[in-house]
Design an enzyme around this catalytic site. Structure first.
Site, PDB file in Angstrom:
ATOM      1  N   LYS A   1      13.142 -14.173 -11.771  1.00  9.07           N
ATOM      2  CA  LYS A   1      12.862 -13.005 -12.627  1.00  9.07           C
ATOM      3  C   LYS A   1      11.828 -13.365 -13.677  1.00  9.07           C
ATOM      4  O   LYS A   1      10.891 -12.619 -13.930  1.00  9.07           O
ATOM      5  CB  LYS A   1      14.122 -12.524 -13.368  1.00  9.07           C
TER       6      LYS A   1
ATOM      7  N   ASN B   1      -1.819   1.891   5.907  1.00  8.06           N
ATOM      8  CA  ASN B   1      -0.952   0.788   5.483  1.00  8.06           C
ATOM      9  C   ASN B   1      -0.705  -0.077   6.706  1.00  8.06           C
ATOM     10  O   ASN B   1      -0.484   0.458   7.797  1.00  8.06           O
ATOM     11  CB  ASN B   1       0.414   1.290   4.999  1.00  8.06           C
ATOM     12  N   GLY B   2      -0.701  -1.378   6.529  1.00  6.63           N
ATOM     13  CA  GLY B   2      -0.436  -2.266   7.660  1.00  6.63           C
ATOM     14  C   GLY B   2      -1.656  -3.097   7.992  1.00  6.63           C
ATOM     15  O   GLY B   2      -2.608  -3.163   7.218  1.00  6.63           O
TER      16      GLY B   2
ATOM     17  N   ARG C   1       4.989   0.287  -5.956  1.00 11.94           N
ATOM     18  CA  ARG C   1       4.952  -0.560  -4.763  1.00 11.94           C
ATOM     19  C   ARG C   1       4.054  -1.783  -4.950  1.00 11.94           C
ATOM     20  O   ARG C   1       4.161  -2.739  -4.180  1.00 11.94           O
ATOM     21  CB  ARG C   1       4.456   0.246  -3.556  1.00 11.94           C
TER      22      ARG C   1
ATOM     23  N   GLU D   1      17.850 -16.979  -9.271  1.00 12.37           N
ATOM     24  CA  GLU D   1      17.432 -15.595  -9.519  1.00 12.37           C
ATOM     25  C   GLU D   1      16.888 -15.444 -10.950  1.00 12.37           C
ATOM     26  O   GLU D   1      15.895 -14.745 -11.169  1.00 12.37           O
ATOM     27  CB  GLU D   1      18.625 -14.651  -9.254  1.00 12.37           C
TER      28      GLU D   1
ATOM     29  N   TRP E   1      -3.020  -2.634  -1.511  1.00 16.93           N
ATOM     30  CA  TRP E   1      -2.676  -4.012  -1.870  1.00 16.93           C
ATOM     31  C   TRP E   1      -3.462  -4.871  -0.892  1.00 16.93           C
ATOM     32  O   TRP E   1      -3.225  -4.826   0.314  1.00 16.93           O
ATOM     33  CB  TRP E   1      -1.177  -4.227  -1.713  1.00 16.93           C
TER      34      TRP E   1
ATOM     35  N   LYS F   1       6.410  -4.326  -4.280  1.00 17.81           N
ATOM     36  CA  LYS F   1       7.835  -3.996  -4.206  1.00 17.81           C
ATOM     37  C   LYS F   1       8.363  -4.172  -2.789  1.00 17.81           C
ATOM     38  O   LYS F   1       9.472  -4.656  -2.595  1.00 17.81           O
ATOM     39  CB  LYS F   1       8.032  -2.549  -4.683  1.00 17.81           C
TER      40      LYS F   1
ATOM     41  N   CYS G   1       0.825  -1.215   0.000  1.00 17.98           N
ATOM     42  CA  CYS G   1       0.000   0.000   0.000  1.00 17.98           C
ATOM     43  C   CYS G   1       0.862   1.270   0.000  1.00 17.98           C
ATOM     44  O   CYS G   1       1.976   1.267   0.523  1.00 17.98           O
ATOM     45  CB  CYS G   1      -0.881   0.035   1.224  1.00 17.98           C
TER      46      CYS G   1
ATOM     47  N   HIS H   1      17.918 -35.654 -10.200  1.00 18.89           N
ATOM     48  CA  HIS H   1      17.058 -36.160  -9.124  1.00 18.89           C
ATOM     49  C   HIS H   1      15.626 -35.648  -9.243  1.00 18.89           C
ATOM     50  O   HIS H   1      14.956 -35.442  -8.245  1.00 18.89           O
ATOM     51  CB  HIS H   1      17.661 -35.784  -7.768  1.00 18.89           C
TER      52      HIS H   1
ATOM     53  N   GLU I   1       8.282 -13.946 -12.127  1.00 13.39           N
ATOM     54  CA  GLU I   1       7.702 -12.701 -11.597  1.00 13.39           C
ATOM     55  C   GLU I   1       7.039 -11.862 -12.689  1.00 13.39           C
ATOM     56  O   GLU I   1       5.953 -11.352 -12.494  1.00 13.39           O
ATOM     57  CB  GLU I   1       8.806 -11.826 -10.974  1.00 13.39           C
TER      58      GLU I   1
HETATM   59  C1  G6P Z   1       9.271  -8.612  -2.839  1.00 14.27           C
HETATM   60  C2  G6P Z   1       9.842  -7.977  -4.087  1.00 14.27           C
HETATM   61  C3  G6P Z   1      11.144  -8.665  -4.460  1.00 14.27           C
HETATM   62  C4  G6P Z   1      12.112  -8.613  -3.293  1.00 14.27           C
HETATM   63  C5  G6P Z   1      11.490  -9.186  -2.021  1.00 14.27           C
HETATM   64  C6  G6P Z   1      12.340  -8.872  -0.807  1.00 14.27           C
HETATM   65  O1  G6P Z   1       8.878  -9.910  -3.108  1.00 14.27           O
HETATM   66  O2  G6P Z   1       8.913  -8.074  -5.147  1.00 14.27           O
HETATM   67  O3  G6P Z   1      11.724  -8.027  -5.577  1.00 14.27           O
HETATM   68  O4  G6P Z   1      13.261  -9.324  -3.608  1.00 14.27           O
HETATM   69  O5  G6P Z   1      10.216  -8.593  -1.780  1.00 14.27           O
HETATM   70  O6  G6P Z   1      12.334  -7.492  -0.611  1.00 14.27           O
HETATM   71  P1  G6P Z   1      13.473  -6.643   0.060  1.00 14.27           P
HETATM   72  O7  G6P Z   1      13.009  -5.226  -0.074  1.00 14.27           O
HETATM   73  O8  G6P Z   1      13.524  -7.092   1.499  1.00 14.27           O
HETATM   74  O9  G6P Z   1      14.727  -6.905  -0.649  1.00 14.27           O
END
Ligand code: G6P
Length: 612
Positions: A489, A99-100, A27, A485, A73, A607, A2, A508, A492
């Protein structure tokens, strides 16, 4: 997650708030809303994007110099118009954005219901709006006092802004657990969940601490008090953020801009910290803790998502170069499994946003057991760096694309400098090796530049595989976390199912998936277990999998086997992730664009994940 933006001043609030909401879009959110006061309170909100909200509000009264906006969100209740913020009190005069999560919203709601309150949404936030109204009526107090009393009844995390039609010259913000920043301009104030909506208006900001309330009245100075009614003196800081960092700067997407920024962002991460001549690869913020780090029994790295992958690279680096045992933990698992932590442990928390709820909770747990807590964060002034004993900012600059790219390479750069420095000071690497690594690290930004030159070729490969339903990413050693990673990517932003595996583990299980339909991305750079990876490539080839290989430039062995090879410059094995991650970022970017996906704001993702 949010986002919050609010304004009080002499200007019309609506354009400022809408622009602010656009800045907060990165965000991640699923509905948006706005409240304005001009004699009376107007609230407009709807499911969807900020553009949908603008459309919705097109022909409505948007006047007023006091207002607030929110991107939601969904947590409590589906993403729909009714659950979008702002929420209003029973009498429709007080409105709130939040937010929260209010954990005890249920008993509070039941109590209010028994006193005749009727709710129109499923949210915890609406309960707070009603509670504030209830308190104000019963205590016969002003809004600020009602907010303060209400917050003493609340359990959970919050960043809230409250305004009332009855007190139209006042903006109230408060926070606990979720971040909140107040922008101080000329005869105007802003409140936001991060500095991005504020930076174009003022660089003077005050970060609120937990359980603080900001009371902002027209014509008066900013007042801060705690929910226990203690006055605080606002500490005004200057924002370092540059506005250009929040613009796309000619790129089609923030993600592409951020991928291309990496030669510079990595340089920024190293700036002033690296000097081969003076045998320096030190991180200023850790200087006073170096001895304790060198004497540690073990390092525990806690993180989530991409930051967790950077942590895995950190494990290889620190164990390899400094011979200190390292464990890498998902923060969410670590905090709930009664882990063994002692005062001889060093916990490294990695977080781009500095706000991830699980990482924060893992830190609190480790801190309570006496461990030294080091932070590696990107967002200056965020919660995690203010909670740790010491740390290093990555200085990658604002990362707006939800899929993390430049933050990852900067985190790995910090971990590399940390490992080199620890190794040298511990005597586990020689001076010659130290110099070699520092030299090579200095060369990385220009090598990243070279790796980016494969963009057109990667775009072509993307066009051939954009309709694949699955992808496998395989690597060994330093390239194993890179495989994870790369797969993350892709899933996502393109919504293609992808898995990362250590190449040898393929036998395996995942090998059962391989047929002529299955693209397999190998990270097969020279050094490390190169020959072993070559054997793994043969195994995939024998089963007709389509092979895309990331190789060291000049490689001929893999070239003769793979369907496609993407070259990256040669470097020291320890530094390979800083280069091998680049083509994988580009591959997922192009595939997602070709599939018509919203690259910068992928569905359901946020984010900064500020809820557990
Ligand atoms: C979310 C974001 C990711 C990020 C993860 C951890 O899932 O979409 O891109 O890697 O949070 O976030 P941080 O801010 O703690 O690196």
């Amino acid at each position: 997650m949010c986002g919050i933006v609010a304004y009080i001043g002499k200007k019309e609030a609506y354009p400022i708030l809408i622009k602010g909401l656009h800045r907060l879009e990165y965000r991640g959110y699923d509905s948006a809303g706005i409240a304005l006061i001009n004699g009376k309170l107007n609230v407009y909100k709807c499911k969807g994007k900020v553009a949908d909200l603008e459309n919705f509000a097109k022909d409505k009264d948007k006047s007023g110099t006091l207002g607030m906006g929110h991107t939601r969100w969904a947590t409590h209740g589906a993403p729909n118009d009714a659950n979008a913020h702002p929420h209003v009190s029973q009498d429709g005069k007080i409105t709130i954005i939040h937010n929260g999560i209010i954990e005890n919203y249920h008993p509070l709601k039941e109590g209010l219901k028994s006193r005749g309150h009727v709710f129109t949404s499923d949210t915890d936030t609406e309960v707070l709006a009603h509670l504030i109204e209830d308190i104000q009526k019963n205590e016969n107090c002003d809004l600020a006092e009602a907010v303060r009393i209400a917050l003493n009844e609340v359990i959970g995390a919050y960043a809230i802004v409250v305004i009332s039609q009855e007190e139209p010259n006042q903006l109230i913000g408060a926070k606990k657990g979720s971040p909140m920043v107040v922008g101080v301009g000329d005869d105007e104030f802003f409140i936001a969940s991060d500095a991005t909506p504020i930076v174009e208006h003022t660089k003077n900001v005050v970060y609120l601490e937990d359980e603080e309330i900001a009371i902002i009245r027209r014509g008066e100075e900013l007042k801060i008090k705690t929910i226990k009614n203690k006055n605080k003196t606002p500490y005004v800081q200057e924002l370092e953020m540059q506005l250009e960092a929040l613009e796309k700067g000619g790129y089609e997407h923030f993600m592409l801009k951020e991928i291309y920024e990496q030669p510079r962002s990595i340089k920024d991460t190293m700036r002033g910290r690296l000097d081969e001549e003076k045998l320096k690869a030190g991180l200023g913020g850790l200087r006073n803790y170096q001895q304790r780090m060198l004497n540690a029994d073990r390092f525990i790295i806690v993180a989530c998502g991409t930051s967790w992958h950077a942590g895995l690279v950190g494990e290889y680096l620190i164990e390899d170069l400094a011979r200190i045992p390292v464990e890498v933990e998902y923060a969410s698992e670590f905090r709930y499994r009664n882990p063994i932590i002692t005062e001889k442990d060093v916990v490294i928390a990695i977080s781009q946003s500095g706000e991830t709820a699980d990482t924060l909770a893992a830190i609190e747990l480790a801190k309570s057991k006496g461990a030294l807590i080091i932070g590696i964060c990107n967002v200056v002034g965020s919660t995690i760096p203010r909670t740790t004993h010491a740390g290093s900012y990555t200085h990658a600059g604002p990362e707006i694309g939800v899929a993390s790219t430049k933050a990852f390479t900067s985190q790995v750069t910090v971990l590399t400098m940390m490992a080199i420095s620890l190794g040298y000071n511990k005597g586990t690497i020689t001076e010659a090796r130290y110099r070699q690594l520092v030299n090579e690290l200095e060369a990385i930004p220009s090598k990243v530049e070279m790796a980016l030159k494969a963009n057109d070729q990667i775009k072509y490969i993307a066009s051939l595989f954009k309709d694949a339903r699955n992808f496998l990413y395989l690597g060994r050693g330093y390239n194993f976390p890179v495989a994870l990673e790369g797969a993350l990517k892709l899933k996502e932003i393109s919504y293609i199912h992808a898995e990362g595996y250590p190449a040898a583990e393929m036998k395996h299980g995942p090998i059962a998936l391989i047929d002529e339909e299955m693209p397999v991305v190998f990270i097969a750079t020279k050094k490390g277990a190169y020959e072993k990876v070559v054997s793994n490539i043969q195994e995939v080839k024998a089963r007709k999998g389509k092979i895309i290989a990331i190789v060291t430039e000049g490689d001929t062995t893999v070239k003769s086997m793979a369907d496609f090879v993407i070259e990256i410059p040669d470097t020291e094995e320890e530094l390979v992730p800083l280069l091998s991650a680049i083509p994988l970022q580009l591959l997922s970017y192009h595939i997602a664009v070709m599939r018509g996906c919203n690259v910068d704001q992928p569905r359901n993702l946020a984010k900064a994940v500020t809820v557990e």
